[in-house]
Design a protein around this motif. Structure first.
Motif, PDB file in Angstrom:
ATOM      1  N   ALA A  26      29.274  35.415 -12.169  1.00 54.02           N
ATOM      2  CA  ALA A  26      28.713  36.642 -11.582  1.00 54.02           C
ATOM      3  C   ALA A  26      28.031  36.379 -10.243  1.00 54.02           C
ATOM      4  O   ALA A  26      27.552  37.321  -9.604  1.00 54.02           O
ATOM      5  N   GLY A  27      27.959  35.120  -9.827  1.00 58.29           N
ATOM      6  CA  GLY A  27      27.375  34.812  -8.507  1.00 58.29           C
ATOM      7  C   GLY A  27      25.892  35.116  -8.431  1.00 58.29           C
ATOM      8  O   GLY A  27      25.404  35.653  -7.435  1.00 58.29           O
ATOM      9  N   LEU A  28      25.159  34.743  -9.458  1.00 65.36           N
ATOM     10  CA  LEU A  28      23.765  35.193  -9.567  1.00 65.36           C
ATOM     11  C   LEU A  28      22.739  34.318  -8.866  1.00 65.36           C
ATOM     12  O   LEU A  28      21.600  34.735  -8.699  1.00 65.36           O
ATOM     13  N   SER A  29      23.132  33.092  -8.494  1.00 62.25           N
ATOM     14  CA  SER A  29      22.106  32.147  -8.040  1.00 62.25           C
ATOM     15  C   SER A  29      22.096  31.999  -6.531  1.00 62.25           C
ATOM     16  O   SER A  29      22.833  31.185  -5.978  1.00 62.25           O
ATOM     17  N   ASN A  32      22.510  28.607  -4.439  1.00 58.77           N
ATOM     18  CA  ASN A  32      23.396  27.684  -5.155  1.00 58.77           C
ATOM     19  C   ASN A  32      24.808  27.964  -4.612  1.00 58.77           C
ATOM     20  O   ASN A  32      25.390  29.016  -4.885  1.00 58.77           O
ATOM     21  N   SER A  35      27.775  28.771  -7.040  1.00 54.53           N
ATOM     22  CA  SER A  35      27.624  30.085  -7.696  1.00 54.53           C
ATOM     23  C   SER A  35      28.056  31.204  -6.753  1.00 54.53           C
ATOM     24  O   SER A  35      28.799  32.124  -7.152  1.00 54.53           O
ATOM     25  N   TRP A 113      22.587  25.040 -18.886  1.00 58.30           N
ATOM     26  CA  TRP A 113      22.067  23.983 -18.011  1.00 58.30           C
ATOM     27  C   TRP A 113      20.667  23.606 -18.472  1.00 58.30           C
ATOM     28  O   TRP A 113      19.655  23.994 -17.887  1.00 58.30           O
ATOM     29  N   ASN A 116      17.198  22.496 -17.080  1.00 56.57           N
ATOM     30  CA  ASN A 116      16.207  23.503 -16.703  1.00 56.57           C
ATOM     31  C   ASN A 116      15.526  24.138 -17.915  1.00 56.57           C
ATOM     32  O   ASN A 116      14.786  25.108 -17.766  1.00 56.57           O
ATOM     33  N   HIS A 143      18.215  36.185 -14.203  1.00 57.95           N
ATOM     34  CA  HIS A 143      19.132  35.708 -15.254  1.00 57.95           C
ATOM     35  C   HIS A 143      18.658  34.407 -15.872  1.00 57.95           C
ATOM     36  O   HIS A 143      19.024  34.084 -16.987  1.00 57.95           O
ATOM     37  N   ARG A 144      17.816  33.663 -15.145  1.00 56.19           N
ATOM     38  CA  ARG A 144      17.306  32.417 -15.694  1.00 56.19           C
ATOM     39  C   ARG A 144      15.943  32.653 -16.373  1.00 56.19           C
ATOM     40  O   ARG A 144      15.636  32.037 -17.385  1.00 56.19           O
ATOM     41  N   ARG A 218      12.316  26.793  -5.727  1.00 56.70           N
ATOM     42  CA  ARG A 218      12.247  27.272  -7.113  1.00 56.70           C
ATOM     43  C   ARG A 218      11.202  26.547  -7.964  1.00 56.70           C
ATOM     44  O   ARG A 218      10.991  26.918  -9.121  1.00 56.70           O
ATOM     45  N   PHE A 253      19.234  23.157  -4.572  1.00 58.11           N
ATOM     46  CA  PHE A 253      18.262  24.078  -5.180  1.00 58.11           C
ATOM     47  C   PHE A 253      17.400  23.420  -6.248  1.00 58.11           C
ATOM     48  O   PHE A 253      16.365  23.952  -6.629  1.00 58.11           O
ATOM     49  N   HIS A 254      17.834  22.266  -6.770  1.00 58.27           N
ATOM     50  CA  HIS A 254      17.000  21.444  -7.659  1.00 58.27           C
ATOM     51  C   HIS A 254      17.077  20.001  -7.162  1.00 58.27           C
ATOM     52  O   HIS A 254      18.099  19.588  -6.595  1.00 58.27           O
ATOM     53  N   ASN A 365      29.778  26.888 -11.208  1.00 55.81           N
ATOM     54  CA  ASN A 365      28.519  27.632 -11.172  1.00 55.81           C
ATOM     55  C   ASN A 365      27.371  26.743 -10.713  1.00 55.81           C
ATOM     56  O   ASN A 365      26.194  27.095 -10.855  1.00 55.81           O
ATOM     57  N   GLY A 366      27.714  25.551 -10.219  1.00 59.32           N
ATOM     58  CA  GLY A 366      26.673  24.657  -9.704  1.00 59.32           C
ATOM     59  C   GLY A 366      25.983  23.817 -10.757  1.00 59.32           C
ATOM     60  O   GLY A 366      24.846  23.396 -10.560  1.00 59.32           O
ATOM     61  N   CYS A 371      22.934  18.474 -15.036  1.00 58.41           N
ATOM     62  CA  CYS A 371      22.389  19.804 -15.340  1.00 58.41           C
ATOM     63  C   CYS A 371      22.580  20.146 -16.812  1.00 58.41           C
ATOM     64  O   CYS A 371      21.821  20.921 -17.383  1.00 58.41           O
TER      65      CYS A 371
HETATM   66  N1  LIG Z   1      20.985  22.959 -12.998  1.00 60.45           N
HETATM   67  C1  LIG Z   1      22.111  23.739 -12.620  1.00 60.45           C
HETATM   68  C2  LIG Z   1      21.796  25.163 -12.670  1.00 60.45           C
HETATM   69  C3  LIG Z   1      22.897  26.061 -12.188  1.00 60.45           C
HETATM   70  C4  LIG Z   1      22.524  27.495 -12.259  1.00 60.45           C
HETATM   71  N2  LIG Z   1      23.660  28.342 -11.932  1.00 60.45           N
HETATM   72  C5  LIG Z   1      23.676  29.645 -12.214  1.00 60.45           C
HETATM   73  O1  LIG Z   1      22.756  30.196 -12.768  1.00 60.45           O
HETATM   74  C6  LIG Z   1      24.909  30.422 -11.802  1.00 60.45           C
HETATM   75  C7  LIG Z   1      25.087  31.699 -12.586  1.00 60.45           C
HETATM   76  C8  LIG Z   1      26.086  32.631 -11.997  1.00 60.45           C
HETATM   77  O2  LIG Z   1      26.263  32.666 -10.792  1.00 60.45           O
HETATM   78  O3  LIG Z   1      26.728  33.373 -12.780  1.00 60.45           O
HETATM   79  C9  LIG Z   1      21.334  27.796 -11.349  1.00 60.45           C
HETATM   80  O4  LIG Z   1      21.534  28.001 -10.153  1.00 60.45           O
HETATM   81  O5  LIG Z   1      20.201  27.773 -11.823  1.00 60.45           O
END
Ligand SMILES: NCCC[C@H](NC(=O)CCC(=O)O)C(=O)O
Length: 447
Positions: A26-29, A32, A35, A113, A116, A143-144, A218, A253-254, A365-366, A371
Motif C-alpha cells: 500500500a506504500g504506507l511508509s 522508506n 515501500s 518486521w 520494530n 499503520h505501525r 522515527r 529510516f532505521h 516493502n523495505g 527487520c
Molecule cells: N524494519 C523494516 C520496516 C519496514 C516497514 N515497511 C512498511 O511498513 C511498508 C508498508 C507498506 O508500504 O505497505 C517500515 O517502513 O516501517
C-alpha cells in the motif's frame, strides 16, 4: 565489556515475525524507498510467508535457536471500533472501504518486521535480573502505531512468567516515539555477559540539533533514555548515537538499514552516525580492546547501494568458524555490494561467510533479514519458562508451511483489502495458528 563467569549460559534467540495473510503493497511508509517504489504492486502473501519460514528453518538448521512471533489480527476491526466505525464486521469493512487511509493501516502486515516490535534487555543487564520488554509505540506512522497493543499482548503471552520476564507499556507520547530494536545493538563477549548498549536515535526532542530535512526521524533520544531507565540498565553501559540526518534523507529510516552488530563486532557504513569517531571511541572505551569495527567505506558501497541492496540489514550471527552474514539476495545483484562482500570474507576480520536469502516479498516493502527478527538473549532457565510452542522445530516448521499453504492467497492487491472473505480467511487462519502455537489467549483481546 566483562565476561561474567558466574552467568548462566545464554543464547541469542531470534524470534522472527511470521508474515500475515494480508501482506500487501500500500506504500504506507514515507521515507522508506522500497515501500514508496512498490506502491500498488500485487503481493503474494503465501510466498512472503514461505520465504520468511525458509529463512527461519535455515537458521534453525545451522544450530541456532529460532523462535516465532505470530502475525496480528487483520483487518484490525476492534481498532476500527475504537475510532468510531461501528456495526457488523461487514458494515465496518464497508465504511473502511470509503476511508482508505484507515483501511490500509488496519490491513497492513507490517507487524512481520519484529525488529520494530520491542526493545529487549537481557537479564544480565537489568537491575532486577529479569528480561525486560518495551513494545515499540511506532508513533510516527498510523499503520505501525496500531501494532503496539497486539505486540504487547503477544509478548506477555509468550514471555509469561513474572520471575523471569518484565513487561512495560509502550512509551506514552509522540515525543518519545520509538521503533524498538531496529535502532538498538548490544555488544558483549558471550551472550551471558553484561552488555554494552548502542542506542541510535534520529532526533533529540529536548536538545534539538540537526534533523533530517525530508523524511521523518522515527526514533527520539528521549525514548531510549526512558527505556534505559525503566529496564534498569546502568548508564555507564550505554552509548547514545545520532543517526546522520543526511542518511535518513536518503532512505535510512532505521539504523538497521546502515549498521548491524553482534557480540564484539560492529559492521557499519562510514556515513552512519553524526560524530562517528566519538561514537566509535565511546564504544571502544566501554567494550574494551576486543571490540572490532568493520567499517564500509562510502567509496566502495555508497549509501544509495546500501539502501537498495540492504547490505546492512543482514543478520550477523556467530558460528563455529567466525561470523556469518545472513544477507538478502539483492546483495548478489548489486555490483558494488557483491564486489565488497567478496573482499570482506577473505580480508582479515571476524566475518568469514555470507549466506543469501530470497526475501523479495518483504524486501519490496523495505524489510530485510534483520527487520524480520527480534533478538532475545535468554538463559536456559528463561528458555525453560517460555509459554506456548514457539521455538521452531522440524515438526513445527512443516506444520506452519502446511498452514500457510492452506490459508494464504497466492496474490493480493490492495483493492481486495475490504473484502469480508479476506477477513474471514484471516480469522480462521489465526484461530488455527493459536492452537498450533499453543497460545489459547493470543487473539482474545482483538475481539
Ligand atoms: N524494519 C523494516 C520496516 C519496514 C516497514 N515497511 C512498511 O511498513 C511498508 C508498508 C507498506 O508500504 O505497505 C517500515 O517502513 O516501517
Amino acid at each position: 565489556m566483562k565476561t561474567n563467569r558466574t552467568a548462566n549460559q545464554a543464547y541469542e534467540v531470534n524470534f522472527d515475525g511470521l508474515v500475515g495473510n494480508t501482506h500487501n503493497y500500500a506504500g504506507l511508509s514515507y521515507g522508506n524507498v522500497a515501500s514508496a517504489t512498490n506502491k500498488g504492486q500485487v503481493s503474494s502473501p503465501k510466498t512472503a510467508a514461505l520465504q520468511g519460514l525458509a529463512k527461519m528453518k535455515a537458521l534453525a538448521d545451522m544450530g541456532l535457536k529460532q523462535g516465532i512471533l505470530p502475525p496480528h489480527c487483520r483487518p484490525y476491526l476492534s481498532y476500527a471500533k475504537r475510532i468510531g466505525f461501528l456495526g457488523s464486521d461487514a458494515q465496518i469493512l464497508a465504511q473502511l472501504s470509503q476511508a482508505p487511509t484507515y483501511l490500509n493501516a488496519l490491513c497492513s502486515a507490517s507487524n512481520m518486521w519484529v525488529a520494530n516490535a520491542a526493545t529487549v534487555t537481557p537479564s544480565a543487564d537489568s537491575a532486577d535480573g529479569r528480561v525486560h520488554f518495551t513494545p515499540a509505540n511506532l508513533a510516527t506512522m498510523l499503520h505501525r502505531a496500531v501494532e503496539a497493543p497486539q505486540t504487547a499482548h503477544a509478548l506477555r503471552c509468550i514471555f509469561n512468567h513474572p520471575d523471569y520476564f518484565a513487561h512495560h507499556e509502550p512509551l506514552p507520547t509522540y515525543l518519545l516515539r520509538d521503533e524498538g530494536a531496529a535502532n538498538h545493538t548490544r555488544f558483549c563477549q558471550t551472550y551471558g555477559d553484561t552488555g554494552v548498549h548502542l542506542f541510535v536515535y534520529g532526533y533529540s526532542e529536548f536538545e534539538g540539533g540537526e534533523k533530517p530535512q525530508k523524511y521523518p526521524a522515527r526514533q527520539t533520544k528521549e525514548s531510549f533514555e526512558a527505556i534505559m531507565r525503566r529496564h534498569g540498565i546502568a548508564p555507564e553501559n550505554c552509548v547514545f548515537a545520532q543517526q546522520h540526518p543526511d542518511v535518513i534523507d536518503q532512505g535510512v529510516f532505521h539504523n538497521d538499514v546502515i549498521s548491524v552488530g553482534n557480540q564484539h563486532v560492529l559492521f557499519t557504513h562510514e556515513k552512519a552516525f553524526l560524530e562517528q569517531n566519538r561514537v566509535y571511541q565511546s564504544l571502544q572505551e566501554k567494550c574494551g580492546t576486543s571490540f572490532e569495527i568493520v567499517e564500509v567505506p562510502d567509496a566502495m558501497v555508497s549509501v544509495k547501494d546500501a539502501v537498495s541492496s540492504y547490505l546492512f540489514n543482514s543478520q550477523l550471527i556467530s558460528t563455529e568458524n567466525g561470523m556469518t552474514l545472513i544477507a538478502p539476495s539483492q546483495c548478489q545483484d548489486n555490483f558494488a555490494v557483491n564486489t565488497y562482500l567478496k573482499h570482506l570474507v577473505i580480508a582479515h576480520n571476524p566475518i568469514t561467510d555470507v549466506k543469501y536469502f530470497d526475501l523479495k516479498q518483504s524486501m519490496a516493502n523495505g524489510g530485510g533479514p534483520a527487520c524480520l527478527r527480534l533478538r532475545v538473549v535468554l538463559t536456559d532457565a528463561e528458555l525453560a519458562h517460555l509459554s506456548g510452542n514457539v521455538i521452531l522445530t522440524e515438526r513445527l516448521y512443516n506444520q506452519l508451511v502446511d498452514w500457510v499453504n492452506a490459508h494464504y492467497r497466492d496474490t493480493l492487491s490492495t483493492d481486495a483489502l475490504a473484502d469480508i472473505a479476506l477477513y474471514n480467511e484471516s480469522q480462521n487462519a489465526l484461530s488455527e495458528l493459536s492452537s498450533l502455537l499453543e497460545l489459547d489467549t493470543l487473539y482474545q483481546h482483538t475481539n
